[in-house]
Scaffold this active site. Structure first.
Site, PDB file in Angstrom:
ATOM      1  N   HIS A 175      34.903  32.744  50.094  1.00 57.72           N
ATOM      2  CA  HIS A 175      35.716  31.710  50.483  1.00 57.72           C
ATOM      3  C   HIS A 175      36.765  32.341  51.515  1.00 57.72           C
ATOM      4  CE1 HIS A 175      38.945  32.669  47.745  1.00 57.72           C
ATOM      5  NE2 HIS A 175      38.084  33.066  46.989  1.00 57.72           N
ATOM      6  N   ASP A 213      41.503  38.319  48.247  1.00 59.90           N
ATOM      7  CA  ASP A 213      40.698  37.270  47.562  1.00 59.90           C
ATOM      8  C   ASP A 213      40.841  36.052  48.418  1.00 59.90           C
ATOM      9  OD1 ASP A 213      39.930  35.361  45.933  1.00 59.90           O
ATOM     10  OD2 ASP A 213      41.675  35.389  44.593  1.00 59.90           O
ATOM     11  N   GLU A 270      37.544  26.751  47.381  1.00 61.14           N
ATOM     12  CA  GLU A 270      37.455  27.459  46.176  1.00 61.14           C
ATOM     13  C   GLU A 270      38.778  27.897  45.295  1.00 61.14           C
ATOM     14  OE1 GLU A 270      37.085  31.036  43.410  1.00 61.14           O
ATOM     15  OE2 GLU A 270      38.634  30.733  44.841  1.00 61.14           O
ATOM     16  N   GLU A 271      39.780  28.012  45.667  1.00 61.35           N
ATOM     17  CA  GLU A 271      41.333  28.086  45.066  1.00 61.35           C
ATOM     18  C   GLU A 271      41.573  27.072  44.177  1.00 61.35           C
ATOM     19  OE1 GLU A 271      42.313  30.841  44.574  1.00 61.35           O
ATOM     20  OE2 GLU A 271      41.869  32.348  46.209  1.00 61.35           O
ATOM     21  N   ASP A 291      33.389  37.935  45.963  1.00 66.24           N
ATOM     22  CA  ASP A 291      34.673  37.661  45.749  1.00 66.24           C
ATOM     23  C   ASP A 291      35.160  38.647  45.223  1.00 66.24           C
ATOM     24  OD1 ASP A 291      37.050  36.177  45.367  1.00 66.24           O
ATOM     25  OD2 ASP A 291      36.069  34.422  44.739  1.00 66.24           O
ATOM     26  N   HIS A 314      46.279  37.546  43.477  1.00 65.66           N
ATOM     27  CA  HIS A 314      47.241  36.577  43.476  1.00 65.66           C
ATOM     28  C   HIS A 314      48.651  37.071  43.465  1.00 65.66           C
ATOM     29  CE1 HIS A 314      44.639  32.936  42.020  1.00 65.66           C
ATOM     30  NE2 HIS A 314      43.937  33.976  43.021  1.00 65.66           N
TER      31      HIS A 314
END
Length: 353
Positions: free
Chosen positions: A75, A192, A226-227, A246, A326
Site C-alpha cells: 500500500h 510503512d 490500507e491505513e 507490509d 507510525h
C-alpha cells in the site's frame, strides 16, 4: 528463480525506488500522484497496468501457468492529517488520517494541499509552543485537540487563511524526512508501507529486465486505503492467493529486527493461511535469508481487508522489519533486501491448486 538471478545487483535500485516513493506525498485519500507514478513505472516495464475505480494500481505480469492467478499487495497510502477548522488567529486545527503517534508530530514540518491545487508549508505545533511564554509548554498533552498547524504565510486571522483558499477537508502532508545513512539504514516516516511497495516495484523491474516469467499470473496490487482498513477489500475474482508485503514489527516479545524479513503467523484479524506461511518459511530457509516468524496483535493488513470483503482467497503477510512504526520509522537495507529475495523466491515457486 532467485537462485538464477543475482538479486544483489538490484540493491541500489531497491533503495532508489524506496526514496522516490517516500518523496511523494500520499496520505490516505490523497494518493493520486503516487498512483500515477506507479502506473508510469509499470507501463515503462511493458506490463498491462490500470487504476481501479477506488484508485488502486494494478500491474499484471503473465506467468507460466495462466490458469492460476496470485496477487502481491502493498500500500502506498500513508498516515496524514486533514484540516478540520481554522481558528480565529489563523491556525489550522486538524483531524487524523490513520493512526500516527501524535506526540511525534509536535514540531514536524508539513504541506497543506488545497482543492484548487495550491500548496502551503507549515509546522505542526502544540498550542503551548514556547517555553518562554507558556508554563505548560512541556506538559500540555500532545493530542489533536491541543495542537494546530502554523502556516508559513502572513495570516493573523481566520479570514486571511480563507483568502488563501484553505478550508476544511484539505489534506495536510507530513514531511517524511527521508535519509539513507552510510551504515545502510533507511530512516523516514511512512516506510510503512513504501518500503514494502518499493520491494514489489523492484520485483517487477527485475522480472522485466531479466525476461523472467513468474510461476503463474501475478497481479501486483498497490492499495490506497490500507491505513483506514479497506485497501484491498475488493479484488479481481480470479485471484486465489494474496501475499501482502507490509512492514514487520520490531519490539518487545518479537524476534524480528530491522535486518530481517518478517513472516507474520497471526495478527489482530487472526491466523494467516497455514500452508502459505509454511511455504514462505521453507523458501526463506532454502534461500538462507535472515527472517523471523512473529505474531502482531496490534496489526492488520490488506489480506485482513480482503478476507473481510468476502474474497475467496488464502493469504499471508511478509515485510521488512521496521522500528518505531507510525512514528519516526527506520529499517535497514538488509531487511529490504531479504524481503525482495523472498518475493523473488515466492514468484518463482509453483503454487498448489
Amino acid at each position: 528463480m532467485s537462485d538464477q538471478i543475482d538479486v544483489t545487483r538490484y540493491r541500489q535500485l531497491l533503495l532508489q525506488n524506496a526514496r522516490e516513493l517516500l518523496e511523494i506525498d500520499s496520505p490516505t485519500g490523497f494518493t493520486g500522484r503516487a498512483a500515477e507514478y506507479l502506473l508510469k513505472r509499470g507501463k515503462e516495464l511493458g506490463y498491462p497496468c490500470s487504476i481501479t475505480q477506488k484508485g488502486c494500481v494494478t500491474i499484471t505480469i503473465p506467468g507460466r501457468n495462466p490458469a492460476k492467478t496470485v496477487l502481491i499487495s502493498g500500500h502506498v497510502d500513508t498516515l496524514g492529517l486533514m484540516v478540520r477548522s481554522v481558528t480565529e488567529d489563523g491556525m489550522l486545527k486538524f483531524t487524523l488520517l490513520g493512526g500516527p503517534i501524535v506526540p511525534t508530530l509536535d514540531g514536524e514540518y508539513c504541506r497543506v494541499c488545497t482543492r484548487s491545487g495550491q500548496v502551503y508549508t507549515g509546522t505542526i505545533l502544540s498550542l503551548s509552543p514556547s517555553a518562554h511564554v507558556y508554563p505548560d509548554s512541556r506538559t500540555r498533552k500532545r493530542e489533536p485537540e491541543e495542537m494546530a498547524v502554523r502556516l508559513d504565510m502572513q495570516v493573523r486571522k481566520k479570514e486571511d487563511v480563507e483568502k488563501l483558499g484553505i478550508r476544511a477537508g484539505d489534506f495536510i502532508c507530513i514531511d517524511p524526512k527521508t535519509q539513507i545513512t552510510e551504515s545502510g539504514f533507511l530512516k523516514s516516516r511512512f516506510i510503512d508501507d513504501k518500503g514494502g511497495s518499493a520491494c514489489i516495484l523492484t520485483l517487477a523491474e527485475i522480472l522485466s529486465r531479466e525476461g523472467w516469467e513468474p510461476a503463474c499470473n501475478t497481479i501486483l496490487f498497490f492499495s490506497v486505503f490500507e491505513e483506514v482498513g479497506h485497501g484491498a477489500a475488493y479484488l479481481p475474482p480470479e485471484v486465489s492467493e494474496v501475499l501482502a508485503v507490509d512492514m514487520g514489527c520490531v519490539g518487545d516479545d518479537l524476534t524480528c529486527t530491522e535486518y530481517d524479513v518478517s513472516i507474520c503467523a497471526k495478527d489482530s484479524s487472526g491466523p494467516y493461511d497455514y500452508d502459505m506461511v509454511g511455504r514462505l518459511i521453507r523458501l526463506a530457509e532454502n534461500q538462507r535469508l535472515r527472517f523471523a516468524v512473529d505474531i502482531y496483535p496490534q496489526y492488520g493488513s490488506d489480506v485482513s481487508a480482503a478476507l473481510r470483503g468476502g474474497n475467496n482467497i488464502r493469504g499471508a503477510l511478509i515485510g521488512p522489519g521496521v522500528h518505531a512504526s507510525h512514528g519516526m520509522e527506520r529499517t535497514h537495507e538488509e531487511g529490504l533486501f531479504n524481503t525482495l529475495a523472498l518475493l523473488m523466491a515466492y514468484a518463482g515457486e509453483e503454487k498448489p491448486d
